[in-house]
Scaffold this active site. Structure first.
Site, short mmCIF file in Angstrom:
data_model
loop_
_atom_site.label_atom_id
_atom_site.label_comp_id
_atom_site.label_asym_id
_atom_site.label_seq_id
_atom_site.Cartn_x
_atom_site.Cartn_y
_atom_site.Cartn_z
N HIS A 292 0.85 -1.19 0.00
CA HIS A 292 0.00 0.00 0.00
C HIS A 292 0.89 1.24 0.00
O HIS A 292 2.07 1.19 0.35
CB HIS A 292 -0.91 0.01 1.22
CG HIS A 292 -2.05 -0.96 1.13
ND1 HIS A 292 -3.17 -0.88 1.94
CD2 HIS A 292 -2.26 -2.03 0.33
CE1 HIS A 292 -4.01 -1.85 1.64
NE2 HIS A 292 -3.48 -2.57 0.67
N GLU B 8 0.98 3.82 1.96
CA GLU B 8 1.52 4.20 3.27
C GLU B 8 2.72 3.33 3.65
O GLU B 8 3.73 3.83 4.15
CB GLU B 8 0.45 4.07 4.35
CG GLU B 8 -0.79 4.92 4.11
CD GLU B 8 -1.90 4.12 3.42
OE1 GLU B 8 -1.63 3.49 2.38
OE2 GLU B 8 -3.04 4.12 3.94
N CYS C 48 -6.13 1.93 6.10
CA CYS C 48 -6.75 0.67 6.52
C CYS C 48 -6.11 0.18 7.82
O CYS C 48 -5.18 0.80 8.35
CB CYS C 48 -6.59 -0.38 5.43
SG CYS C 48 -4.88 -0.93 5.19
N CYS D 204 -2.20 -0.62 7.46
CA CYS D 204 -1.34 0.56 7.39
C CYS D 204 -1.37 1.35 8.70
O CYS D 204 -0.35 1.89 9.14
CB CYS D 204 -1.78 1.43 6.23
SG CYS D 204 -1.53 0.65 4.61
#
Length: 367
Positions: A69, A71, A99, A102
């Site tokens: 992801h 992040e 989410c 993360c």
């Protein structure tokens, strides 16, 4: 899927600073890079002492890694920069509410602050589905602020998913018996949008905000296709401009009539005019390769032209065999007169895009 600011944190939205907006724009640039790679457009940056020390964008599809992801990628780069997995005093900016995965990584990194753009009502854990950052039993608490440039962040996500739905619908469009369609597996880049004209799919890229101060309409010549404009596209969209780059029917991802006689300059001009009417473009600058077919006069041809001096290069990807090459064979017989340009650039590179923007900023600013 709806992406927006959520009311529970509405009071914190009013507190965003100019610095927060500036750093979120850097995260948006990363999100656009994800979209251009065919990934869900989420981007992130990590900032410490007024400087970016980590950047990242979504890449789970291409990396075959569910943890990739935006992040996580930005945290990894920042940790390498500092030589420490603890990111004390750092702020992470991300275009979408993080989410659970993360958010856990952010808490482990001991971030001082997390700032996000659009809320995620399905997987966000900074106040939407739940608020992990407000859990009192955790041994570290990171300050959170949401809603910074929320509309821009949400619009990018919504546009991406709208285009993907449109591409799926277009894939289901029946193929005319007198035409061919290049298999999607031949293309490395993600598809854009499609418009059906006379029963034939016309493919086009359309990126950047709809209300942009300038729209760059990029027109390829034979035998090229919209992919040639990718380096320029990135520069234009990062400047907040809109880019539309069609594949003429017979080229690129567009359907390909089998007979050369189907292709005439007049018919291709009409197809371009139909596309422009469909899109309702405003503040247009044409960018064209030598020999490119331009729209007819009823389309916005009172706009300036940037002429790319380098000729069109052949790319085998759209043409698996000779049957798919009816359009290039027909175009080889056409005599297309190039209209006088407002300025010229050597090629379709990022440097040429910068040069074109500089010219129009100085001599022909948008109304």
């Amino acid at each position: 899927m709806a992406f927006s600011a959520y009311p529970e944190r509405a009071s914190s939205y009013q507190m965003q600073s100019d610095d927060d907006a500036a750093w979120m724009r850097e995260a948006l640039a990363q999100a656009r890079a994800a979209a251009q790679a065919g990934e869900v457009p989420v981007g992130a940056v990590v900032v410490k002492d007024g400087a970016i020390i980590g950047r990242g964008h979504n890449a789970p599809v291409r990396s075959h890694d569910p943890t990739q992801h935006a992040e996580v990628a930005a945290l990894r780069e920042a940790a390498r920069h500092l030589g420490n997995y603890r990111l004390d005093g750092c702020t992470l900016y991300v275009t979408l509410e993080p989410c659970a995965m993360c958010s856990g990584a952010m808490l482990h990194a001991r971030l001082a602050r997390v700032v996000f753009g659009a809320a995620d009502p399905k997987t966000g854990v900074a106040g939407s589905v739940l608020d992990l950052f407000a859990e009192p039993r955790l041994n570290h608490h990171t300050a959170v602020q949401g809603g910074v440039l929320a509309d821009e962040c949400a619009a990018l996500l919504q546009g991406f998913f709208s285009a993907r739905r449109g591409a799926r619908r277009a894939q289901a469009e029946p193929l005319r018996e007198d035409a061919l369609r290049t298999p999607e597996a031949r293309f490395a880049s993600p598809a854009g949008h499609y418009l059906c004209i006379d029963g034939l799919r016309l493919h086009y890229l359309d990126e950047g905000p709809r209300e942009a101060p300038l729209t760059w309409l990029c027109l390829h010549a034979s035998p090229a296709w919209s992919e040639v404009w990718r380096p320029m596209l990135r520069v234009f969209t990062q400047a907040g401009h809109r880019v539309v780059a069609p594949d003429l029917i017979g080229f690129g991802r567009s359907d390909k009539p089998k007979k050369e006689a189907a292709h005439t300059p007049a018919w291709h001009r009409q197809a371009l005019a139909a596309l422009l009417r469909h899109l309702g473009l405003r503040h247009v600058v044409l960018v064209a390769q030598p020999g490119a077919v331009l729209p007819p006069l009823e389309a916005p041809l009172d706009t300036p032209i940037v002429r790319v001096l380098e000729g069109a290069q052949d790319d085998a990807a759209p043409f698996p065999d000779a049957g798919h090459r009816a359009a290039p064979r027909a175009f080889a017989r056409f005599a297309v007169n190039d209209a006088p340009p407002a300025c010229t650039v050597p090629d379709a590179s990022a440097a040429s895009a910068e040069r074109a923007m500089e010219y129009f900023a100085r001599y022909a600013p948008p109304p």
